[in-house]
Write an enzyme that holds these catalytic residues in place. Structure first.
Site, PDB file in Angstrom:
ATOM      1  N   ARG A  74      22.326  58.507  49.203  1.00 22.24           N
ATOM      2  CA  ARG A  74      21.769  59.460  48.250  1.00 22.24           C
ATOM      3  C   ARG A  74      20.264  59.548  48.487  1.00 22.24           C
ATOM      4  O   ARG A  74      19.579  58.545  48.588  1.00 22.24           O
ATOM      5  CB  ARG A  74      22.071  58.988  46.820  1.00 22.24           C
ATOM      6  CG  ARG A  74      21.558  59.892  45.726  1.00 22.24           C
ATOM      7  CD  ARG A  74      22.213  59.505  44.402  1.00 22.24           C
ATOM      8  NE  ARG A  74      22.101  58.079  44.141  1.00 22.24           N
ATOM      9  CZ  ARG A  74      21.051  57.509  43.543  1.00 22.24           C
ATOM     10  NH1 ARG A  74      20.011  58.245  43.178  1.00 22.24           N
ATOM     11  NH2 ARG A  74      21.039  56.213  43.317  1.00 22.24           N
TER      12      ARG A  74
ATOM     13  N   GLU B 144      33.014  18.372  35.622  1.00 17.58           N
ATOM     14  CA  GLU B 144      34.364  17.984  36.030  1.00 17.58           C
ATOM     15  C   GLU B 144      35.313  19.157  36.250  1.00 17.58           C
ATOM     16  O   GLU B 144      36.307  19.018  36.961  1.00 17.58           O
ATOM     17  CB  GLU B 144      34.968  17.020  35.000  1.00 17.58           C
ATOM     18  CG  GLU B 144      34.179  15.734  34.812  1.00 17.58           C
ATOM     19  CD  GLU B 144      34.007  14.949  36.112  1.00 17.58           C
ATOM     20  OE1 GLU B 144      34.856  15.082  37.021  1.00 17.58           O
ATOM     21  OE2 GLU B 144      33.009  14.212  36.229  1.00 17.58           O
TER      22      GLU B 144
ATOM     23  N   HIS C   2      38.307  48.864  52.993  1.00 16.48           N
ATOM     24  CA  HIS C   2      39.356  48.548  52.018  1.00 16.48           C
ATOM     25  C   HIS C   2      40.238  49.782  51.907  1.00 16.48           C
ATOM     26  O   HIS C   2      39.744  50.909  51.852  1.00 16.48           O
ATOM     27  CB  HIS C   2      38.739  48.185  50.668  1.00 16.48           C
ATOM     28  CG  HIS C   2      39.734  47.765  49.621  1.00 16.48           C
ATOM     29  ND1 HIS C   2      40.868  47.041  49.912  1.00 16.48           N
ATOM     30  CD2 HIS C   2      39.763  47.961  48.274  1.00 16.48           C
ATOM     31  CE1 HIS C   2      41.537  46.802  48.799  1.00 16.48           C
ATOM     32  NE2 HIS C   2      40.897  47.359  47.797  1.00 16.48           N
TER      33      HIS C   2
END
Length: 330
Positions: free
Chosen positions: A47, A226, A107
């Site tokens: 653009r 954890e 994709h």
């Protein structure tokens, strides 16, 4: 499944061609720079005077509007977000497609679900690095590359394989290895991985573990270490060595506890839910939902982003990442 390497591919099919990369995000920047550094003729379509315009110019690219790039190029490689591609294609690319040109993607979403329908006589291919853009660029500069996929949906010129394989070589993918697949397989497996495991499943598992410890009275900082912080250590072991050697590298306590308890976390119901998610991808239900979301300006997505940012694990994580030197103080 055959794996192609650098010696299997040649750049010859692109020697006299111009490749227009449309978009200059993470993948657009990496792929365009790699192809340019491989000696290919690359232009970047953006653009006019948009945020990426000056960045692409600063990187040494020949930058022009999307329309100018589409008209000039023999291969048009579309690397803007999925939800924007069809609109940009119809208004700024389609008028300049002529027989013999190639339309390329990283994709298969818009081709597979029919949002983009190319005219006759145009090749439709896909070349997809299986890595974020920064890694695509960094490994190329180091003399190697990342693995990738190639697909051919339409071979109008009878040399689409030569074109897409040359693009894969130029990006550096064949240095690591390239697999040929289909638009359907790439699109559906990619969406499933994101939703059920990589982005959706993992974050929900981390969140549930964190909340379980905090609700039981443990310090949020301990819960974060954890259930979230140490995840990278385990994922890196799996990434580098596989499951078997990951188990060899952790303690016997961790191995026994993990192997005997894991099926109580990811249950048969979890797998049934995964199958339903896959069906939604295969039959187009997810795609319809995503299109409707765009039509309401991503209102639901924006709300979910806001709620995600307000989670306790985000607040605790930000503090601990700064403490560990992973995130700089603002």
């Amino acid at each position: 499944m055959k794996v192609f390497y650098d010696s299997d591919f040649k750049l010859d099919a692109l020697k006299e061609k111009t490749i227009a990369v449309i978009g200059y995000g993470s993948q657009g920047r990496a792929q365009s720079l790699n192809m340019k550094d491989s000696g290919l003729n690359v232009v970047v379509g953006l653009r006019k005077n948009g945020a990426s315009w000056e960045n692409a110019k600063a990187d040494g690219h020949n930058v022009m509007t999307i329309e100018e790039a589409a008209e000039k190029a023999d291969i048009i490689h579309i690397l803007i977000p999925d939800e924007l591609q069809a609109e940009v294609y119809d208004a700024q690319i389609k008028p300049y497609l002529k027989e013999g040109k190639t339309l390329s993607f990283s994709h298969g979403f818009n081709i597979h679900y029919g949002f983009i329908v190319p005219p006759k006589g145009v090749n439709v291919v896909l070349v997809a690095p299986k890595s974020p853009g920064k890694m695509v660029r960094r490994t190329y500069e180091e003399g190697f590359g990342v693995p990738g996929l190639i697909c051919i949906e339409i071979d109008a010129t009878n040399n689409a394989f030569d074109i897409v394989s040359a693009m894969a070589k130029g990006i550096g993918l064949s240095r690591a290895g390239v697999i040929q697949t289909t638009f359907k397989e790439e699109t559906e497996t990619d969406l499933f991985g994101e939703q059920a495991v990589l982005c959706g499943g993992v974050t929900e598992l981390i969140k549930a573990g964190f909340e379980t410890l905090v609700e039981a009275g443990y310090a949020p900082e301990m819960a974060y270490f954890e259930t979230c912080h140490e995840l990278k250590l385990i994922v890196d072991l799996i990434y580098q060595k596989g499951f078997k050697n990951m188990w060899n590298d952790v303690s016997n306590t961790a191995e026994y506890g993990g192997l005997t308890r894991r099926s109580r976390i990811v249950t048969a119901d979890s797998k049934a839910a995964m199958k339903e998610i896959l069906k939604e991808i295969q039959d187009g239900r997810f795609t319809k939902e995503f299109v409707l979301e765009k039509q309401v300006n991503h209102a639901h997505l924006k709300a979910m982003r806001r709620l995600e940012g307000e989670l306790q694990i985000e607040e605790v994580g930000a503090k601990l990442r700064k403490m560990c030197g992973l995130e700089k103080e603002e």
